[in-house]
Scaffold this active site. Structure first.
Site, PDB file in Angstrom:
ATOM      1  N   HIS A 125       0.862  -1.181   0.000  1.00  8.72           N
ATOM      2  CA  HIS A 125       0.000   0.000   0.000  1.00  8.72           C
ATOM      3  C   HIS A 125       0.899   1.232   0.000  1.00  8.72           C
ATOM      4  CE1 HIS A 125      -2.882   2.947   1.657  1.00  8.72           C
ATOM      5  NE2 HIS A 125      -3.855   2.106   1.350  1.00  8.72           N
ATOM      6  N   ASP A 202       2.710  -4.731   8.099  1.00  4.42           N
ATOM      7  CA  ASP A 202       1.468  -3.994   7.901  1.00  4.42           C
ATOM      8  C   ASP A 202       0.321  -4.988   8.017  1.00  4.42           C
ATOM      9  OD1 ASP A 202      -0.788  -2.699   6.986  1.00  4.42           O
ATOM     10  OD2 ASP A 202       0.103  -2.007   5.102  1.00  4.42           O
ATOM     11  N   GLN A 205      -4.860  -5.393   6.678  1.00  2.00           N
ATOM     12  CA  GLN A 205      -5.790  -6.330   6.054  1.00  2.00           C
ATOM     13  C   GLN A 205      -5.746  -7.708   6.702  1.00  2.00           C
ATOM     14  OE1 GLN A 205      -8.019  -5.510   3.889  1.00  2.00           O
ATOM     15  NE2 GLN A 205      -7.277  -3.454   3.400  1.00  2.00           N
ATOM     16  N   LYS A 228     -11.095  -0.904   9.938  1.00  2.00           N
ATOM     17  CA  LYS A 228     -11.223  -2.139   9.168  1.00  2.00           C
ATOM     18  C   LYS A 228     -11.617  -3.320  10.059  1.00  2.00           C
ATOM     19  CE  LYS A 228      -7.593  -0.620   5.962  1.00  2.00           C
ATOM     20  NZ  LYS A 228      -8.413  -0.220   4.797  1.00  2.00           N
ATOM     21  N   CYS A 366      -4.662   2.454  -3.786  1.00  2.00           N
ATOM     22  CA  CYS A 366      -3.440   2.935  -3.137  1.00  2.00           C
ATOM     23  C   CYS A 366      -2.297   1.938  -3.309  1.00  2.00           C
ATOM     24  CB  CYS A 366      -3.672   3.222  -1.653  1.00  2.00           C
ATOM     25  SG  CYS A 366      -4.800   4.594  -1.348  1.00  2.00           S
TER      26      CYS A 366
END
Length: 408
Positions: A125, A202, A205, A228, A366
């Site tokens: 991202h 990261d 997700q 999220k 992104c």
């Protein structure tokens, strides 16, 4: 677990928005990789904070301040337990994943020297690309990028070959927000450590869908966002190993992050407050606890199994549509489907789906370098959450079948 055992109908009652119509059609919300919807109990926590407990945290001896402080710090403990961290001092609240990565790139990155290397992947991202580019401009570091295989899996042979004696940071996404690829982060972290580097993961997700234990992974930094995870917007988390956070300089200056201030010299507060300058969004932080408790009560394993069932139900039906191309087919992928229909522009596909009540995301998500690697401008992305149903999938497929001839 049988798919029919998942109580999706009961769960949906907590989301009034899922009962609304768009353009006279029942809403099918498939934009969960961007933001999930928020259950009623999380919103009620926000109301309760504003109506009954609003007072600045950590600064008051009065009851309201102490109550708000206790609720914020209860969230910190809940986050610690949720990701398996060893101490609440390793949990830093931020405004989101983006700020958490910027914090690490700015603060830990200040310890790097010209020529030191940061390794990324092609599927990152922008939030895990641009902060390192800014660091490159300030410090003269070198950025290396690991490619992917044709199915969207990370090319681990190439990744290994990128590591050198100058590697200082490996920063990778656990789950691609475009491809759904689940990267082997435990192995990536081990390779980073073998080279004497630190690893930032990261988890934006991943944390809503995959059980995470930062201690067993060996992660040095782990970042994710509330919005999220069925929680409020504007709240994120940075997990950092204590010994790393202790040697990092503050990211911002102001109230809360100080121990003692004079015009001649300032000393910093203890962890984690050293990195939490200013008044935090203690209302949102308190509501994030409700969201995490909500996820834990359902069970991440059950949620993951439900979403996987929806993915496997939907994907083969999509592939029956003439001209359909799905990007990202790595084994064990997360419940994200990025696709194009023939030569149709992703925006046109998304607009037509919207008119039929189907909410999807269109564009580069992104992740422009990834789009360049795929040789496309963007995709349409459908992404699933715990409240999506087989009926949602059927409506989505029916809508695709209806619009595909219009796009040919």
């Amino acid at each position: 677990m049988k798919h029919s055992d998942f109580p999706v109908a009961d769960l949906r009652r907590a989301y009034p928005i899922l009962s609304r119509e768009v353009y006279g059609k029942p809403l099918v919300y498939l934009d969960n990789a961007a933001s999930t919807q928020t259950p009623r109990e999380v919103v009620e926590t926000i109301d309760n904070m504003y109506f009954n407990h609003k007072a600045n945290v950590h600064r008051g001896v009065h009851a309201l301040s102490q109550e708000a402080t206790a609720m914020q710090e209860a969230t910190r403990e809940t986050v610690r337990a949720f990701i398996g961290a060893s101490s609440v001092e390793e949990i830093v609240f931020t405004r989101g994943t983006t700020e958490a990565i910027n914090l690490v790139a700015s603060s830990y990155g200040s310890l790097l020297s010209p020529g030191d290397e940061v390794i990324l992947t092609v599927m990152e991202h922008h939030a895990n690309i641009v902060p390192w580019q800014l660091l490159r401009e300030r410090k003269g570091i070198v950025i290396k990028v690991a490619p992917m295989l044709p199915d969207g899996a990370l090319d681990m042979d190439s990744f290994r070959n990128l590591i050198s004696e100058r590697t200082r940071i490996v920063a990778v996404t656990q789950v691609s927000n475009v491809l759904g690829t689940v990267n082997p982060v435990a192995e990536i972290i081990r390779l980073a450590h073998d080279a004497g580097a630190v690893a930032l993961i990261d988890g934006a997700q991943a944390a809503p869908h995959i059980p995470v234990n930062v201690t067993s992974l060996g992660a040095d930094f782990y970042v994710f966002s509330s919005h999220k995870m069925y929680g409020p917007t504007g709240i994120g988390v940075l997990y950092g190993r204590r010994e790393l956070l202790e040697k990092m300089p503050p990211y911002q200056g102001g109230g809360e992050m100080i121990s003692h201030v004079t015009f001649a010299h300032t000393t910093w507060a203890d962890l984690p407050f050293k990195f939490e300058a200013g008044t935090p969004d203690y209302v949102g932080i308190a509501a994030f606890k409700t969201a995490l408790d909500y996820i834990s009560a359902i069970g991440l394993e059950r949620i993951a199994a439900h979403e996987e069932a929806l993915l496997h139900y939907t994907t083969p039906r999509m592939m029956e549509i003439p001209g359909m191309k799905i990007f990202g087919n790595a084994p064990g992928k997360s419940a994200i489907i990025s696709f194009l229909i023939g030569n149709a522009h992703h925006y046109d596909t998304g607009m037509l789906l919207d008119k039929l009540g189907i909410a999807v995301r269109t564009g580069h998500h992104c992740a422009q370098p990834l789009m360049q690697a795929l040789g496309i401008e963007g995709t349409v992305r459908a992404s699933f959450a715990l409240y999506n149903t087989l009926e949602d999938c059927d409506r989505f497929i029916a809508a695709l079948n209806r619009i595909a001839p219009m796009l040919s």
